[in-house]
Design a protein around this motif. Sequence first.
Motif, mmCIF file in Angstrom:
data_model
loop_
_atom_site.group_PDB
_atom_site.id
_atom_site.type_symbol
_atom_site.label_atom_id
_atom_site.label_comp_id
_atom_site.label_asym_id
_atom_site.label_seq_id
_atom_site.Cartn_x
_atom_site.Cartn_y
_atom_site.Cartn_z
ATOM 1 N N VAL A 8 62.185 46.468 18.216
ATOM 2 C CA VAL A 8 61.623 46.982 16.961
ATOM 3 C C VAL A 8 61.057 45.875 16.079
ATOM 4 N N LEU A 106 62.066 49.543 21.877
ATOM 5 C CA LEU A 106 61.130 50.577 21.433
ATOM 6 C C LEU A 106 61.458 51.924 22.064
ATOM 7 N N ALA A 109 64.272 53.404 20.046
ATOM 8 C CA ALA A 109 63.771 53.874 18.753
ATOM 9 C C ALA A 109 63.006 55.183 18.919
ATOM 10 N N VAL A 134 59.499 51.072 10.984
ATOM 11 C CA VAL A 134 58.798 51.268 12.252
ATOM 12 C C VAL A 134 58.343 52.725 12.328
#
Length: 226
Positions: A8, A106, A109, A134
């Motif tokens: 992130v 990622l 997330a 983000v």
Amino acid sequence: MPDPPHIVSDVMTRPAVAVGRDARFKEIVRVMEQRQVSAVPVVADQGRVVGVVSEADLLPKEEFRDDGPTRSDRTRHRSALAKAEALTAEELMSAPAVTVRPDVTLAQAARIMAKEHVKRLPVVDDEDRLSGVVSRGDLLKVFLRSDEDIEEEVRRTVVSYLFPAVGHAIHVSVRDGVVTLRGRVPDTSLNWVAERLVRALEGVVGVEARLVGEGFRQDRPEITGK
């Protein structure tokens, strides 16, 4: 070994825009419009994230503007009505905030966003202080990776690992993130492993594995009995 996955902190926006608990309704709308964002974190002392105000939290003010809520509305939409009457970020915000740490991958997330149905995540440190934000768009940046870069990693980390003896004869091509593998391999049982490893590489959109056994010949003549 594959390249380490992006995390992130590699793609997040910083510094992140935020508002305080006592930020007024119009101030929040103005900040969101100026920064072109759909949500803002709400911070308290020392930048600690305590909630998030999103467009969904603000819309009830408009929804119930023309006509007052009916008795049925008050029963069925109690939470929305509270938002409609709210004046400050503390009254409007959804809490506790769904946040993420900067060292999260990622992929992780993205799963959090999908599970929680949110478009943006505040990024916080170990003391819940705001470090950045983000968004879904940030997570998609890995797909900007060049085809040449993907091809090099496929050769280095998948082909040479699974098929070291014949790796030089395997053709790897990448177009718009779609990886194609062609060639003859000694063990076709590893084909699904190759496809899975390639698909896991960042920036890969799709995989076409066209690997056949070393003895396979497409032009082999038909054998008939004498």
